[in-house]
Design a protein around this motif. Structure first.
Motif, PDB file in Angstrom:
ATOM      1  N   MET A 748      30.342  51.119  60.730  1.00  0.00           N
ATOM      2  CA  MET A 748      31.124  50.919  59.512  1.00  0.00           C
ATOM      3  C   MET A 748      30.818  52.040  58.536  1.00  0.00           C
ATOM      4  O   MET A 748      29.654  52.352  58.276  1.00  0.00           O
ATOM      5  CB  MET A 748      30.818  49.570  58.848  1.00  0.00           C
ATOM      6  CG  MET A 748      31.570  49.360  57.524  1.00  0.00           C
ATOM      7  SD  MET A 748      31.228  47.766  56.749  1.00  0.00           S
ATOM      8  CE  MET A 748      32.262  46.701  57.759  1.00  0.00           C
ATOM      9  N   THR A 749      31.862  52.654  58.012  1.00  0.00           N
ATOM     10  CA  THR A 749      31.733  53.648  56.951  1.00  0.00           C
ATOM     11  C   THR A 749      32.756  53.303  55.876  1.00  0.00           C
ATOM     12  O   THR A 749      33.963  53.216  56.161  1.00  0.00           O
ATOM     13  CB  THR A 749      31.984  55.073  57.472  1.00  0.00           C
ATOM     14  OG1 THR A 749      31.009  55.392  58.459  1.00  0.00           O
ATOM     15  CG2 THR A 749      31.886  56.083  56.335  1.00  0.00           C
ATOM     16  N   ILE A 750      32.280  53.082  54.654  1.00  0.00           N
ATOM     17  CA  ILE A 750      33.132  52.698  53.529  1.00  0.00           C
ATOM     18  C   ILE A 750      33.334  53.916  52.643  1.00  0.00           C
ATOM     19  O   ILE A 750      32.372  54.473  52.098  1.00  0.00           O
ATOM     20  CB  ILE A 750      32.484  51.560  52.714  1.00  0.00           C
ATOM     21  CG1 ILE A 750      32.093  50.401  53.634  1.00  0.00           C
ATOM     22  CG2 ILE A 750      33.410  51.090  51.603  1.00  0.00           C
ATOM     23  CD1 ILE A 750      31.176  49.384  52.973  1.00  0.00           C
ATOM     24  N   CYS A 751      34.574  54.343  52.518  1.00  0.00           N
ATOM     25  CA  CYS A 751      34.877  55.515  51.692  1.00  0.00           C
ATOM     26  C   CYS A 751      35.278  55.135  50.271  1.00  0.00           C
ATOM     27  O   CYS A 751      34.983  55.881  49.325  1.00  0.00           O
ATOM     28  CB  CYS A 751      36.002  56.338  52.325  1.00  0.00           C
ATOM     29  SG  CYS A 751      35.510  57.175  53.835  1.00  0.00           S
ATOM     30  N   ALA A 752      35.970  54.015  50.114  1.00  0.00           N
ATOM     31  CA  ALA A 752      36.434  53.631  48.779  1.00  0.00           C
ATOM     32  C   ALA A 752      36.786  52.154  48.766  1.00  0.00           C
ATOM     33  O   ALA A 752      37.117  51.556  49.804  1.00  0.00           O
ATOM     34  CB  ALA A 752      37.640  54.465  48.373  1.00  0.00           C
ATOM     35  N   VAL A 753      36.710  51.560  47.573  1.00  0.00           N
ATOM     36  CA  VAL A 753      37.132  50.178  47.349  1.00  0.00           C
ATOM     37  C   VAL A 753      38.058  50.183  46.132  1.00  0.00           C
ATOM     38  O   VAL A 753      37.699  50.706  45.070  1.00  0.00           O
ATOM     39  CB  VAL A 753      35.927  49.245  47.109  1.00  0.00           C
ATOM     40  CG1 VAL A 753      36.410  47.822  46.843  1.00  0.00           C
ATOM     41  CG2 VAL A 753      34.969  49.267  48.289  1.00  0.00           C
ATOM     42  N   TYR A 754      39.234  49.591  46.301  1.00  0.00           N
ATOM     43  CA  TYR A 754      40.208  49.514  45.218  1.00  0.00           C
ATOM     44  C   TYR A 754      40.475  48.030  44.936  1.00  0.00           C
ATOM     45  O   TYR A 754      41.377  47.423  45.525  1.00  0.00           O
ATOM     46  CB  TYR A 754      41.509  50.218  45.602  1.00  0.00           C
ATOM     47  CG  TYR A 754      41.306  51.653  46.051  1.00  0.00           C
ATOM     48  CD1 TYR A 754      41.018  52.661  45.133  1.00  0.00           C
ATOM     49  CD2 TYR A 754      41.410  51.995  47.393  1.00  0.00           C
ATOM     50  CE1 TYR A 754      40.835  53.973  45.545  1.00  0.00           C
ATOM     51  CE2 TYR A 754      41.233  53.303  47.815  1.00  0.00           C
ATOM     52  CZ  TYR A 754      40.946  54.287  46.884  1.00  0.00           C
ATOM     53  OH  TYR A 754      40.764  55.579  47.297  1.00  0.00           O
ATOM     54  N   PRO A 755      39.685  47.432  44.049  1.00  0.00           N
ATOM     55  CA  PRO A 755      39.864  46.001  43.782  1.00  0.00           C
ATOM     56  C   PRO A 755      40.991  45.748  42.775  1.00  0.00           C
ATOM     57  O   PRO A 755      41.353  46.617  41.977  1.00  0.00           O
ATOM     58  CB  PRO A 755      38.511  45.599  43.203  1.00  0.00           C
ATOM     59  CG  PRO A 755      38.035  46.836  42.502  1.00  0.00           C
ATOM     60  CD  PRO A 755      38.550  47.994  43.311  1.00  0.00           C
ATOM     61  N   ARG A 756      41.517  44.530  42.823  1.00  0.00           N
ATOM     62  CA  ARG A 756      42.439  44.067  41.787  1.00  0.00           C
ATOM     63  C   ARG A 756      41.867  42.769  41.240  1.00  0.00           C
ATOM     64  O   ARG A 756      41.639  41.824  41.995  1.00  0.00           O
ATOM     65  CB  ARG A 756      43.835  43.839  42.345  1.00  0.00           C
ATOM     66  CG  ARG A 756      44.828  43.407  41.269  1.00  0.00           C
ATOM     67  CD  ARG A 756      46.204  43.206  41.849  1.00  0.00           C
ATOM     68  NE  ARG A 756      47.146  42.795  40.820  1.00  0.00           N
ATOM     69  CZ  ARG A 756      48.413  42.465  41.039  1.00  0.00           C
ATOM     70  NH1 ARG A 756      48.881  42.478  42.284  1.00  0.00           N
ATOM     71  NH2 ARG A 756      49.207  42.108  40.058  1.00  0.00           N
ATOM     72  N   ALA A 757      41.630  42.761  39.940  1.00  0.00           N
ATOM     73  CA  ALA A 757      40.981  41.609  39.314  1.00  0.00           C
ATOM     74  C   ALA A 757      41.851  41.060  38.200  1.00  0.00           C
ATOM     75  O   ALA A 757      42.428  41.819  37.402  1.00  0.00           O
ATOM     76  CB  ALA A 757      39.617  42.004  38.768  1.00  0.00           C
ATOM     77  N   TRP A 758      41.967  39.737  38.156  1.00  0.00           N
ATOM     78  CA  TRP A 758      42.629  39.050  37.042  1.00  0.00           C
ATOM     79  C   TRP A 758      41.565  38.719  35.999  1.00  0.00           C
ATOM     80  O   TRP A 758      40.513  38.198  36.315  1.00  0.00           O
ATOM     81  CB  TRP A 758      43.305  37.777  37.530  1.00  0.00           C
ATOM     82  CG  TRP A 758      44.462  38.049  38.447  1.00  0.00           C
ATOM     83  CD1 TRP A 758      44.495  37.916  39.790  1.00  0.00           C
ATOM     84  CD2 TRP A 758      45.746  38.510  38.054  1.00  0.00           C
ATOM     85  NE1 TRP A 758      45.713  38.267  40.302  1.00  0.00           N
ATOM     86  CE2 TRP A 758      46.520  38.644  39.238  1.00  0.00           C
ATOM     87  CE3 TRP A 758      46.348  38.841  36.825  1.00  0.00           C
ATOM     88  CZ2 TRP A 758      47.839  39.078  39.235  1.00  0.00           C
ATOM     89  CZ3 TRP A 758      47.669  39.262  36.828  1.00  0.00           C
ATOM     90  CH2 TRP A 758      48.395  39.389  38.008  1.00  0.00           C
ATOM     91  N   THR A 759      41.860  39.036  34.760  1.00  0.00           N
ATOM     92  CA  THR A 759      40.887  38.896  33.685  1.00  0.00           C
ATOM     93  C   THR A 759      41.433  37.976  32.607  1.00  0.00           C
ATOM     94  O   THR A 759      42.607  38.096  32.201  1.00  0.00           O
ATOM     95  CB  THR A 759      40.573  40.261  33.054  1.00  0.00           C
ATOM     96  OG1 THR A 759      40.195  41.160  34.085  1.00  0.00           O
ATOM     97  CG2 THR A 759      39.452  40.161  32.042  1.00  0.00           C
ATOM     98  N   THR A 760      40.595  37.052  32.163  1.00  0.00           N
ATOM     99  CA  THR A 760      41.002  36.164  31.066  1.00  0.00           C
ATOM    100  C   THR A 760      40.952  36.921  29.757  1.00  0.00           C
ATOM    101  O   THR A 760      40.345  37.978  29.639  1.00  0.00           O
ATOM    102  CB  THR A 760      40.081  34.943  30.985  1.00  0.00           C
ATOM    103  OG1 THR A 760      38.787  35.369  30.566  1.00  0.00           O
ATOM    104  CG2 THR A 760      39.963  34.254  32.347  1.00  0.00           C
ATOM    105  N   GLY A 761      41.527  36.365  28.753  1.00  0.00           N
ATOM    106  CA  GLY A 761      41.491  36.992  27.430  1.00  0.00           C
ATOM    107  C   GLY A 761      40.233  36.672  26.662  1.00  0.00           C
ATOM    108  O   GLY A 761      40.050  37.124  25.529  1.00  0.00           O
ATOM    109  N   GLU A 762      39.343  35.873  27.224  1.00  0.00           N
ATOM    110  CA  GLU A 762      38.125  35.466  26.524  1.00  0.00           C
ATOM    111  C   GLU A 762      37.053  36.527  26.624  1.00  0.00           C
ATOM    112  O   GLU A 762      36.939  37.202  27.626  1.00  0.00           O
ATOM    113  CB  GLU A 762      37.611  34.166  27.127  1.00  0.00           C
ATOM    114  CG  GLU A 762      38.618  33.024  27.002  1.00  0.00           C
ATOM    115  CD  GLU A 762      38.106  31.756  27.638  1.00  0.00           C
ATOM    116  OE1 GLU A 762      36.971  31.770  28.136  1.00  0.00           O
ATOM    117  OE2 GLU A 762      38.825  30.758  27.636  1.00  0.00           O
TER     118      GLU A 762
END
Length: 762
Positions: A748-762
């Motif tokens: 396994m070789t990991i070159c990049a991670v592109y996450p998508r996160a939902w964020t609350t307004g708090e």
């Protein structure tokens, strides 16, 4: 609900300390990880799963701790050395080296367990190599330096350094005028007493040294003793009727064979002739005529007014006996010719021996007792104080006291543009005092550069940088020359991950190929590493768990010369028994040159290659252990070793079997404290197969898909270079850390991670 999609496209800053978790504006934050286990951050940025470790052999005696060292003649001729109590064993070509009879190659050594491990828990031996010879010193100072010599690949010797033949070094000349010595001989000793081919007379008789004070002790036996004439008086009858050595003058007669004269501060003996000629003797070797006419004398150069004795026994505190190894002036014989100009050799059981060794400016350098001893330039085993026998010259040996921190132990020496000396309290440099003349006895300076202090771990030379372990054992510092200021600066390489080395460092080794990695052994047996590439400003720490206690590490070139192999001693509990194994780390899988069946991701493992089989033997070193297996590139269910063998569920021609290990990478928190949830991520993999993802705590684990509808189910899936779109498991939290896991024996070789996160307004 707002979303964010940060790009994590480099991991070469390695694992960060918990103290760094709030430093989101730090330049290297975007390249770091919260956890990096069994991954190696490459200089280019990816996190590459390390290869597994390959079993070579059990050590000679598993009840005894051993240390590893390297012998590297060139990139294709290298040996690994196993130093155990009383022996040295050799490895090469990924196996045990054999002697001429076909058995394991091993030789006896003088090093006990106490000599091999110092009080800081580090390797107690200091070594430096020149060609086929390694010079070795012990930290105790109780043993002379030794020479490990390769006579052939199957014939090695370990012998004491012959400091009698080296002609030195010596302590300072006696400063108490009232303490005097004299002898009863002046001729060089030889076993048969025969005259040498150059005409130099010898004697088979030993020399007695008599002092008027109690200066001798039994520990001086074997050491050297320097005597310099204070007078030209002679014992009546020693040389004819002469009572004094005359000075040379032109036309002087009355000389006879065996007579002496003093000329230009040197002593000469008559080989033939009676009347002196018109050429004054000034030579420092051989026998020459002092004139071209009929009247001349053939003068043999004898000495420069001093000589050396090797003490063989001590009769009393004021009387010692020895062999003359460098001819004495005749005017030191008898009590009427007593002299206060004498000195003991710096090395003996009484004085102690050097504890560190290195090279600098074409000189062999020893260190100990806060002194540095340099050989004659380009003559490594010559430590005579005046190589021409008369006066100190620029290329003569050097004997210098380190005045600063005189009570602190020298922990290491390392050559850079200066010789860098690490003591328990400071770092110093030894170099020429001026650049207009050569480094030598009259052109030397010692300068204190810093006061960090060092632990008893041998320093590493990495390019033009010296790495050493700071006094508390928790920090690795890099010493580099600052050419603008003309001094040296020191940088803490552990500041971003001080937690990783908190238990203390006891050993480390440098792997230059394929990437720049420092492998570090901790006092608690953990193996950690530092990817260090100063050119690219890469400093990244990472942890490695090999399923046992790592006690020593060393590197040597792979037999192909294309990479450096990391070798280690691993203490394991196998089937209830403690074993110490020699293992080396296999390289990560290279998809461009290897089939997937060659990918080796098990620890303490072995490989079978041959006709397809369903039973693989030769695994007795893992008896009773559950092992991971790959068969022709496919993961096989774990099996237990029984009777030294495992049974497979299908025939296979390439089988890798060994202890399983898990690789984990946890990303750093998002750069805010709002409640968030990562619901998707795209991960760019290279040369990878398999794997899992989860939240930081390992909950909600999900498998990374490796097959699609077009794959043949009766064939192993192939590795991929791809962006994997993953619906991320987990719940809402403040950090948003993501974990990527590889627990199968696959690459396994990991070159990049592109996450998508939902964020609350708090």
């Amino acid at each position: 609900m707002p979303s964010s999609s940060p790009a994590i496209n480099s991991f070469n800053a390695g694992e960060f300390s918990p103290l760094m978790l709030a430093q989101t504006d730090f330049q290297k934050w975007k390249n770091g990880c919260k956890k990096m286990l069994n991954f190696i951050p490459r200089s280019q940025g990816p996190a590459e799963r390390r290869g597994g470790t390959y079993f070579v052999s059990e050590v000679n005696d598993s009840s005894q701790k051993v240390w590893l060292a390297s012998f590297e003649y060139n990139t294709t001729q290298a040996f690994l050395l196993e130093f155990g109590p009383g022996y040295v064993r050799f490895y090469s070509d990924h196996g045990i080296a054999l002697n001429g009879s076909g058995g394991p190659l091993a030789i006896a050594s003088p090093y006990s367990a106490a000599e091999l491990t110092n009080s800081d828990g580090g390797l107690g031996l200091s070594m430096v190599q020149s060609g086929d010879v390694i010079y070795i010193c012990s930290h105790t100072g109780n043993l002379p330096p030794y020479k490990l010599s390769r006579l052939s690949n199957t014939n090695w010797t370990l012998t004491p350094f012959n400091y009698a033949a080296a002609g030195g070094p010596f302590a300072n000349t006696n400063s108490d005028r009232s303490v005097t010595v004299y002898t009863d001989q002046f001729r060089i000793w030889s076993a048969d007493g025969a005259t040498r081919p150059d005409g130099t007379p010898t004697t088979s008789s030993y020399c007695t040294i008599t002092a008027n004070s109690p200066i001798f002790q039994t520990g001086h036996v074997g050491g050297l003793f320097y005597i310099e004439a204070s007078t030209d008086k002679l014992v009546p009858g020693l040389i004819g009727s002469s009572t004094q050595i005359p000075g040379w003058t032109q036309g002087k007669d009355g000389f006879g064979v065996g007579g002496f004269c003093r000329s230009d501060g040197k002593y000469y003996e008559v080989m033939s002739g009676n009347t002196t000629g018109n050429i004054q003797p000034t030579w420092t070797a051989g026998a020459h005529l002092d004139g071209a006419g009929t009247e001349n004398v053939l003068w043999r150069y004898s000495n420069g007014g001093w000589g050396v004795i090797q003490i063989t026994s001590v009769t009393s505190a004021s009387v010692a006996v020895g062999k003359i190894v460098s001819e004495l002036p005749p005017s030191v014989i008898g009590s009427q010719s007593k002299t206060n100009k004498w000195a003991f050799g710096d090395w003996s059981n009484a004085q102690g021996f050097p504890t560190k060794v290195g090279f600098y400016k074409s000189r062999l350098c020893f260190a100990g007792s806060n002194k540095l001893w340099f050989s004659v330039a380009s003559d490594y085993e010559n430590f005579t104080p005046m190589s021409n026998g008369f006066e100190v010259q620029a290329d003569d040996s050097i004997n210098v006291q380190i005045e600063a921190d005189s009570t602190n132990t020298i922990q290491w020496i390392a050559a850079s543009s200066s010789l860098i000396v690490g003591t328990a309290s400071s770092e110093l440099t030894c170099s020429p005092s001026t650049t207009t003349s050569a480094f030598g006895p009259d052109n030397i300076q010692i300068v204190q550069e810093s006061k960090y202090g060092s632990k008893g771990v041998n320093a590493l030379i990495v390019g033009n940088t010296v790495l050493f372990v700071q006094r508390a054992g928790r920090k690795v510092r890099a010493v580099m020359a600052d050419y603008q200021s003309g001094s040296y600066s020191s940088t803490d390489l552990s500041v971003l991950a001080e937690h990783i080395t908190s238990t203390g460092i006891v050993d480390f080794a440098w792997q230059q190929e394929p990437d720049n990695v420092v492998w570090v052994v901790l006092a608690n047996g953990e193996l950690v590493a530092l990817t260090y590439n100063s050119e690219q400003e890469v400093i990244g720490w990472h942890r490695h768990d090999v399923g046992g206690i790592v006690e020593s590490v060393a590197t040597i070139p792979d037999p192909s010369g294309n990479r450096d192999d990391v070798w280690m001693v691993v203490k394991r509990t196998i089937n209830g028994q403690v074993r110490r194994y020699i293992e080396y780390m296999k390289p990560a899988w290279d998809a461009s040159t290897q089939s997937l069946s060659e990918a080796f991701y098990v620890d303490c493992g072995l490989t079978y290659r041959g006709v397809p089989v369903t039973r693989v033997s030769g695994l007795g070193h893992l008896e009773g252990m559950a092992v991971s297996v790959t068969t022709d590139g496919a993961a096989h269910p774990d099996v237990v070793v029984s009777g030294g063998a495992i049974n497979l569920q299908w025939p296979s021609s390439v089988v890798n079997a060994g202890l399983p290990f898990t690789s984990e990478l946890v990303t750093l928190p998002f750069q805010d404290s709002r409640i968030k949830r990562v619901n998707k991520a795209a991960i760019l993999f290279v040369n990878s197969l398999g794997g899992k993802v989860s939240d930081e705590g390992g909950r909600n684990t999900d498998t990374i898909e490796t097959r699609d509808y077009s794959d043949m189910m009766d064939k192993a899936p192939g590795a991929y270079d791809d962006i994997k779109e993953i619906t991320w498991p987990g719940d809402y939290n403040k950090y948003g850390c993501m974990k990527i896991i590889q627990d199968q024996p696959l690459p396994m070789t990991i070159c990049a991670v592109y996450p998508r996160a939902w964020t609350t307004g708090e």
